[in-house]
Design an enzyme around this catalytic site. Sequence first.
Site, PDB file in Angstrom:
ATOM      1  N   ASP A 162      89.178  44.104  23.950  1.00 23.01           N
ATOM      2  CA  ASP A 162      89.877  45.280  24.472  1.00 23.01           C
ATOM      3  C   ASP A 162      91.357  45.159  24.123  1.00 23.01           C
ATOM      4  O   ASP A 162      91.897  44.052  24.048  1.00 23.01           O
ATOM      5  CB  ASP A 162      89.710  45.386  25.985  1.00 23.01           C
ATOM      6  CG  ASP A 162      88.292  45.770  26.386  1.00 23.01           C
ATOM      7  OD1 ASP A 162      87.604  46.395  25.570  1.00 23.01           O
ATOM      8  OD2 ASP A 162      87.889  45.436  27.521  1.00 23.01           O
ATOM      9  N   ASP A 176      84.798  52.088  24.161  1.00 17.69           N
ATOM     10  CA  ASP A 176      84.787  52.599  25.532  1.00 17.69           C
ATOM     11  C   ASP A 176      85.198  54.068  25.564  1.00 17.69           C
ATOM     12  O   ASP A 176      84.601  54.880  26.286  1.00 17.69           O
ATOM     13  CB  ASP A 176      85.741  51.785  26.412  1.00 17.69           C
ATOM     14  CG  ASP A 176      85.342  50.331  26.535  1.00 17.69           C
ATOM     15  OD1 ASP A 176      84.134  50.035  26.413  1.00 17.69           O
ATOM     16  OD2 ASP A 176      86.229  49.482  26.738  1.00 17.69           O
TER      17      ASP A 176
END
Length: 203
Positions: A162, A176
């Site tokens: 991330d 995401d």
Amino acid sequence: MAEAERIIGTPDIPDAAGADPEQSDGENGAVAERGDAAARPRGKRRIAVLFGVAALAYALDLVSKMIVVAKLEHHEPIEIIGDWLKFEAIRNAGAAFGFGEAFTIIFTVIATIVIVVIARLARKLYSLPWAIALGLLLGGALGNLTDRIFRSPGVFEGAVVDFIAPKGFAVFNLADSAIVCGGILIVLLSFRGLDPDGTVHKD
């Protein structure tokens, strides 16, 4: 002769279309409606759009993570909009936005099931908006599943990369984002009554 016909009665004769005069109007209407639905053109399937969107979402996610790992991991965060938005590399063992880090394998299984369901649903897909929505879901699921399989600490337990870090919000990635956008689009399409096969229903 006329008097005999009046006493005996004349038999019921089907009309030119072959409809039974004893059949109710409701049954006749249902048959006609089914015939119209069967004759209605379905149009082209949207499988190419689904897999095209999925491939684009997957490629963008994969390339962005490769750059982040090579250039940003173990370095200071990069400020994009002051403190409001930064690029900061982290490894996330949980689900989207960092939830459920103790259930990595379960999320891997869920992602796999989502991919299989979308692939099966593609056979009945005629709606362009649904193709885009499912393509986003598929590309996002594949992006994070790739991390689960190939990144440390091990197969099916890998931590997702991330790097998008808004102020006061969880750190996430492009996969995401694709999953969330696809999910929102599916909710909107469902509210409008549009099904994946292109039909529209009103509750």
